[in-house]
Write a protein that holds these residues in place. Structure first.
Motif, PDB file in Angstrom:
ATOM      1  N   ARG A   1      -9.893   5.875  -0.918  1.00 17.00           N
ATOM      2  CA  ARG A   1      -9.526   6.944   0.024  1.00 17.00           C
ATOM      3  C   ARG A   1      -8.649   7.992  -0.676  1.00 17.00           C
TER       4      ARG A   1
ATOM      5  N   ASP B   1      -8.323  -4.396   0.665  1.00 17.32           N
ATOM      6  CA  ASP B   1      -7.645  -3.227   1.251  1.00 17.32           C
ATOM      7  C   ASP B   1      -7.119  -2.295   0.156  1.00 17.32           C
TER       8      ASP B   1
ATOM      9  N   LEU C   1       0.841  -1.209   0.000  1.00 18.01           N
ATOM     10  CA  LEU C   1       0.000   0.000   0.000  1.00 18.01           C
ATOM     11  C   LEU C   1       0.869   1.250   0.000  1.00 18.01           C
TER      12      LEU C   1
ATOM     13  N   ARG D   1      -9.991  -0.187  -0.988  1.00 12.69           N
ATOM     14  CA  ARG D   1     -10.343   0.836   0.013  1.00 12.69           C
ATOM     15  C   ARG D   1      -9.325   1.971   0.005  1.00 12.69           C
ATOM     16  N   GLU D   2      -8.050   1.621  -0.147  1.00  8.27           N
ATOM     17  CA  GLU D   2      -7.010   2.662  -0.153  1.00  8.27           C
ATOM     18  C   GLU D   2      -7.091   3.497  -1.438  1.00  8.27           C
TER      19      GLU D   2
ATOM     20  N   ARG E   1       0.380   4.306  -2.547  1.00  3.72           N
ATOM     21  CA  ARG E   1       0.254   5.725  -2.162  1.00  3.72           C
ATOM     22  C   ARG E   1       1.276   6.593  -2.889  1.00  3.72           C
TER      23      ARG E   1
END
Ligand SMILES: [Zn+2]
Length: 389
Positions: free
Chosen positions: A182, A175, A132, A178-179, A136
């Motif tokens: 976000r 996940d 993740l 979801r990230e 990012r």
């Protein structure tokens, strides 16, 4: 004839006053690997600046496509960054013609200034290296979608053209979504298995995108989308952008392409078997021999590809029309896959031909407002809903 001519003129006016958006092209490697200067008329491939202008292609999502077969796992990250760097350098070298766009507002401003807007994105979820943190940082670097898979199943999502290893999305895959939600990165479900699609639809709280997928009920390729999936995208508020590759568009062409692929692999296997035999095992050029033979077989087979049943611009518009019927006209757009496919259909050979789509839609009596949605506004809506203003 006068009517025909007036439709052609109306189509031109409409096309050149619309925001035209395409969400998938694999063109960057032509710059980084082949040294093509896309600022000039390259005379090959499907995109360059002169043809982008000719087609009034306002916004292209430029995919950093990490080939799972060719790029070793340990080099996935630097390959992805190399491609993004290639796109950045192209923009830096041609500041009057092309600029990186990170938001929908950027896209509109850049196009209003008479330039081409380039949105960076990634093809192949394996490019995040199961991290993740990497995801990012890709976002920070400007990447605006990731296709959860490419042709390959990865450690957290199953592809439509590979083994089932995660029963759709793994817990980590959930996940990732979801990230992405976000951050504002668009979840791209082109290439994923049906189960991965349904898992993604369940997890996402933002509209999703199929950046380059066509309709399964017209052409039964596993990476095309079934009608219930199209309806689910409509409920989700997302968009399905039609792929132009003839073997994803025409059922006859798909079958011919499949036969061709099987025959090619069988022939290559024969060569490899021969090379492994003890009598020539000492032959120092064996790997080179196999590679050369493989290239020759593939080239010969691809040449015979031209004899496969042809698909046309009209067949591509059939997919647009079908998705508009099943999901609604707010949920369909354009995702050519240019420079990632051997060739486009007749009448849609490269990005200079985009105006022909507008003309065909007008002839099929789509309203001007609906055509603008298909050409780009639907994708802009999805971008804005994810990325923000
Ligand atoms: Zn693809």
């Amino acid at each position: 004839m006068a009517t025909q001519d007036s439709i052609a003129q109306r189509a031109r006016d409409l096309h050149f006053s619309s925001l035209v958006v395409d969400t998938h092209a694999d063109t960057i490697s032509r710059m980084t690997d082949d040294g093509d200067d896309l600022a000039t008329a390259t005379g090959k491939g499907h995109l360059d600046l002169p043809r982008i202008r000719e087609g009034n292609l306002g916004v292209q999502w430029w995919s950093c496509y990490v080939a799972a077969k060719e790029i070793p796992e340990k080099n996935t990250l630097d390959r992805c960054l190399q491609l993004l760097d290639g796109l950045n350098r192209f923009c830096a070298a041609n500041p009057d013609d092309v600029e990186i766009a990170l938001t929908a507002a950027d896209c509109r401003r850049i196009v209003a200034e008479g330039k081409h807007a380039a949105v960076p994105c990634i093809e192949g979820g394996h490019a995040i290296n199961d991290s993740l943190a990497v995801l990012r940082l890709y976002w920070e670097l400007g990447m605006r979608y990731i296709t959860l898979t490419h042709f390959n199943t990865n450690n957290w999502a199953d592809a439509s053209t590979d083994a089932v290893r995660n029963n759709g999305l793994s817990l980590f895959g959930r996940d990732v979504i979801r990230e992405m939600n976000r951050l504002g990165m668009v979840v791209d479900i082109s290439h994923v298995s049906d189960k991965t699609f349904w898992d993604s639809i369940e997890v996402t709280d933002k509209p999703i995108m199929a950046s380059h997928s066509s309709a399964w009920s017209i052409c039964q390729h596993p990476r095309n989308m079934k009608d219930d999936m199209l309806r689910a995208v409509a409920t989700n508020g997302g968009v399905v952008n039609v792929n132009f590759f003839p073997a994803f568009v025409g059922e006859e062409t798909r079958l011919a392409f499949e036969r061709l692929q099987v025959e090619t692999w069988e022939e290559i296997e024969e060569v490899e078997k021969f090379a492994r035999r003890s009598a020539i095992a000492h032959y120092s050029g064996t790997p080179e021999y196999v590679a050369q033979q493989r290239a020759e077989i593939q080239a010969r087979r691809m040449a015979s590809w031209s004899e496969a049943p042809q698909t046309t611009l009209s067949d591509v518009v059939d997919h647009i029309e079908h998705i508009a019927k099943v999901a609604g006209v707010d949920h369909v757009g354009l995702g050519s896959d240019f420079d990632g496919i051997p060739g486009g259909p007749v009448g849609l050979e490269d990005c200079s031909k985009f105006p022909a789509i507008t003309e065909e839609l007008l002839r099929r009596e789509f309203s001007e407002a609906d055509i603008r949605k298909i050409l780009g506004e639907n994708t802009m809506r999805v971008m804005e809903a994810n990325v923000g203003e």
